[in-house]
Design a protein around this motif. Sequence first.
Motif, PDB file in Angstrom:
ATOM      1  N   PHE A  98      48.051 -12.211  72.397  1.00  0.00           N
ATOM      2  CA  PHE A  98      47.742 -13.120  73.484  1.00  0.00           C
ATOM      3  C   PHE A  98      46.331 -13.652  73.296  1.00  0.00           C
ATOM      4  N   ILE A  99      46.151 -14.931  73.573  1.00  0.00           N
ATOM      5  CA  ILE A  99      44.846 -15.569  73.465  1.00  0.00           C
ATOM      6  C   ILE A  99      44.455 -16.060  74.846  1.00  0.00           C
ATOM      7  N   ASP A 100      43.399 -15.460  75.385  1.00  0.00           N
ATOM      8  CA  ASP A 100      42.888 -15.829  76.713  1.00  0.00           C
ATOM      9  C   ASP A 100      43.950 -15.779  77.807  1.00  0.00           C
ATOM     10  N   ARG A 101      44.966 -14.948  77.605  1.00  0.00           N
ATOM     11  CA  ARG A 101      46.049 -14.774  78.579  1.00  0.00           C
ATOM     12  C   ARG A 101      46.775 -16.076  78.897  1.00  0.00           C
ATOM     13  N   ARG A 102      46.597 -17.080  78.036  1.00  0.00           N
ATOM     14  CA  ARG A 102      47.251 -18.367  78.261  1.00  0.00           C
ATOM     15  C   ARG A 102      48.253 -18.713  77.169  1.00  0.00           C
ATOM     16  N   THR A 103      48.073 -18.127  76.004  1.00  0.00           N
ATOM     17  CA  THR A 103      48.948 -18.411  74.866  1.00  0.00           C
ATOM     18  C   THR A 103      49.466 -17.101  74.289  1.00  0.00           C
ATOM     19  N   MET A 104      50.741 -17.064  73.943  1.00  0.00           N
ATOM     20  CA  MET A 104      51.365 -15.871  73.375  1.00  0.00           C
ATOM     21  C   MET A 104      51.983 -16.241  72.027  1.00  0.00           C
ATOM     22  N   ILE A 105      51.785 -15.382  71.036  1.00  0.00           N
ATOM     23  CA  ILE A 105      52.370 -15.602  69.716  1.00  0.00           C
ATOM     24  C   ILE A 105      53.182 -14.373  69.335  1.00  0.00           C
ATOM     25  N   LEU A 106      54.451 -14.581  69.008  1.00  0.00           N
ATOM     26  CA  LEU A 106      55.351 -13.511  68.579  1.00  0.00           C
ATOM     27  C   LEU A 106      55.593 -13.653  67.083  1.00  0.00           C
ATOM     28  N   THR A 107      55.471 -12.562  66.342  1.00  0.00           N
ATOM     29  CA  THR A 107      55.789 -12.591  64.928  1.00  0.00           C
ATOM     30  C   THR A 107      57.238 -12.192  64.729  1.00  0.00           C
ATOM     31  N   SER A 108      57.791 -12.554  63.584  1.00  0.00           N
ATOM     32  CA  SER A 108      59.149 -12.132  63.276  1.00  0.00           C
ATOM     33  C   SER A 108      59.175 -10.618  63.128  1.00  0.00           C
ATOM     34  N   PRO A 109      60.299  -9.971  63.427  1.00  0.00           N
ATOM     35  CA  PRO A 109      60.370  -8.502  63.361  1.00  0.00           C
ATOM     36  C   PRO A 109      60.055  -7.986  61.976  1.00  0.00           C
ATOM     37  N   THR A 110      59.435  -6.789  61.930  1.00  0.00           N
ATOM     38  CA  THR A 110      59.149  -6.141  60.659  1.00  0.00           C
ATOM     39  C   THR A 110      60.445  -5.691  60.013  1.00  0.00           C
ATOM     40  N   THR A 111      60.575  -5.926  58.718  1.00  0.00           N
ATOM     41  CA  THR A 111      61.766  -5.475  57.986  1.00  0.00           C
ATOM     42  C   THR A 111      61.361  -4.878  56.657  1.00  0.00           C
ATOM     43  N   THR A 112      62.078  -3.862  56.227  1.00  0.00           N
ATOM     44  CA  THR A 112      61.823  -3.256  54.917  1.00  0.00           C
ATOM     45  C   THR A 112      62.911  -3.626  53.914  1.00  0.00           C
ATOM     46  N   SER A 113      63.844  -4.472  54.335  1.00  0.00           N
ATOM     47  CA  SER A 113      64.937  -4.877  53.452  1.00  0.00           C
ATOM     48  C   SER A 113      64.494  -6.028  52.561  1.00  0.00           C
ATOM     49  N   PRO A 114      64.511  -5.862  51.229  1.00  0.00           N
ATOM     50  CA  PRO A 114      64.099  -6.935  50.333  1.00  0.00           C
ATOM     51  C   PRO A 114      64.900  -8.213  50.538  1.00  0.00           C
ATOM     52  N   ALA A 115      66.197  -8.063  50.855  1.00  0.00           N
ATOM     53  CA  ALA A 115      67.041  -9.236  51.038  1.00  0.00           C
ATOM     54  C   ALA A 115      66.641 -10.039  52.262  1.00  0.00           C
ATOM     55  N   ALA A 116      66.029  -9.360  53.244  1.00  0.00           N
ATOM     56  CA  ALA A 116      65.667 -10.032  54.496  1.00  0.00           C
ATOM     57  C   ALA A 116      64.234 -10.541  54.490  1.00  0.00           C
ATOM     58  N   GLN A 117      63.482 -10.216  53.445  1.00  0.00           N
ATOM     59  CA  GLN A 117      62.088 -10.609  53.404  1.00  0.00           C
ATOM     60  C   GLN A 117      61.961 -12.095  53.087  1.00  0.00           C
ATOM     61  N   GLY A 118      60.929 -12.705  53.563  1.00  0.00           N
ATOM     62  CA  GLY A 118      60.661 -14.118  53.343  1.00  0.00           C
ATOM     63  C   GLY A 118      59.458 -14.499  54.166  1.00  0.00           C
ATOM     64  N   PRO A 119      59.150 -15.788  54.262  1.00  0.00           N
ATOM     65  CA  PRO A 119      58.009 -16.218  55.077  1.00  0.00           C
ATOM     66  C   PRO A 119      58.164 -15.752  56.516  1.00  0.00           C
ATOM     67  N   ARG A 120      57.078 -15.222  57.062  1.00  0.00           N
ATOM     68  CA  ARG A 120      57.128 -14.780  58.453  1.00  0.00           C
ATOM     69  C   ARG A 120      57.228 -15.988  59.384  1.00  0.00           C
ATOM     70  N   THR A 121      57.927 -15.785  60.489  1.00  0.00           N
ATOM     71  CA  THR A 121      58.081 -16.825  61.498  1.00  0.00           C
ATOM     72  C   THR A 121      57.262 -16.457  62.720  1.00  0.00           C
ATOM     73  N   TYR A 122      56.571 -17.433  63.296  1.00  0.00           N
ATOM     74  CA  TYR A 122      55.736 -17.205  64.469  1.00  0.00           C
ATOM     75  C   TYR A 122      56.158 -18.161  65.575  1.00  0.00           C
ATOM     76  N   THR A 123      56.441 -17.595  66.739  1.00  0.00           N
ATOM     77  CA  THR A 123      56.801 -18.399  67.898  1.00  0.00           C
ATOM     78  C   THR A 123      55.634 -18.404  68.870  1.00  0.00           C
ATOM     79  N   VAL A 124      55.146 -19.602  69.180  1.00  0.00           N
ATOM     80  CA  VAL A 124      53.974 -19.754  70.040  1.00  0.00           C
ATOM     81  C   VAL A 124      54.407 -20.348  71.366  1.00  0.00           C
TER      82      VAL A 124
END
Length: 221
Positions: A98-124
Amino acid sequence: MTQVMTFRGDLELWARLKPLTESNDTEWVNVAHDLDTWPGARDAARLSMRRGGAVPARKLYSPAVLADERDRDVLREMADHGMRIRITATPLSRGTFFIDRRTMILTSPTTTSPAAQGPRTYTVSATPALVDGAYALFEAAWESATDLAAYLSAEWPRIDARTARVLRTLSSGTTDETAARELGMSLRTYRRRVAELLVTLDADSRFQAGLRAGEMGLTRG
C-alpha cells in the motif's frame, strides 16, 4: 488515474514506483513472502536506510523470509533504521503493498512450478472501497503478528547448507540410499543428519519435520 491497472513484468512497474521511493513523505506498507516480492524492493529499502529510515514503513513477512541468514541480517538492519517489521505465522503466497493508504498493488501468487513461471503480474488499484477493505485485513494480520526481534529471539532452528539439502530430500520421495548417494555422504551419516533434524524441528516423524520446515520457510531455495 485509472482506478485499476495491470502491469505484466517488472520494468514498467518499477519505472512507476521508483520516483515514489525517492520521497521522504510516502508511507509504505508491505505484505510479502520474501525480500524480493516486487522489483527493486531491496534497493528501495537500502535507499531508505541511507536516509536514516526517514520513510515511514511497516513490513509484514511470511516466516519464509527468515530461511536465509543473509536475509535475516538485512531484516535486522531495516529494523535498526526504524522500519517496523513483523512476522506472521500464516504463509503468504501473494505480495501486497500500500502506498499512502490510497493505492494498493497486488503481485501474482508465488509459484515454485517451472511451467507456471513467467513475468510477474501486478494489479494496481486506487478504488477507495477496495483499498480500505484490504488495508483493514492487513491491520488485523499486523496485530496478530510477532515483532521481528521477538520472533528471532525465540528458539528459531538454525541449519547449515548441507543439512538444508538433507531436509529437502525428505519430501522428494527418494530412498535413504539414493538420497545419501546424491548428497555424497554415507548412508549412516545421512540417517544421523535426518535424526538430528527431527530433534531440531521438534518433530516426531519425517513427514512432520517436512511440514514444520515448510511452515518456517526452511525448504525455500
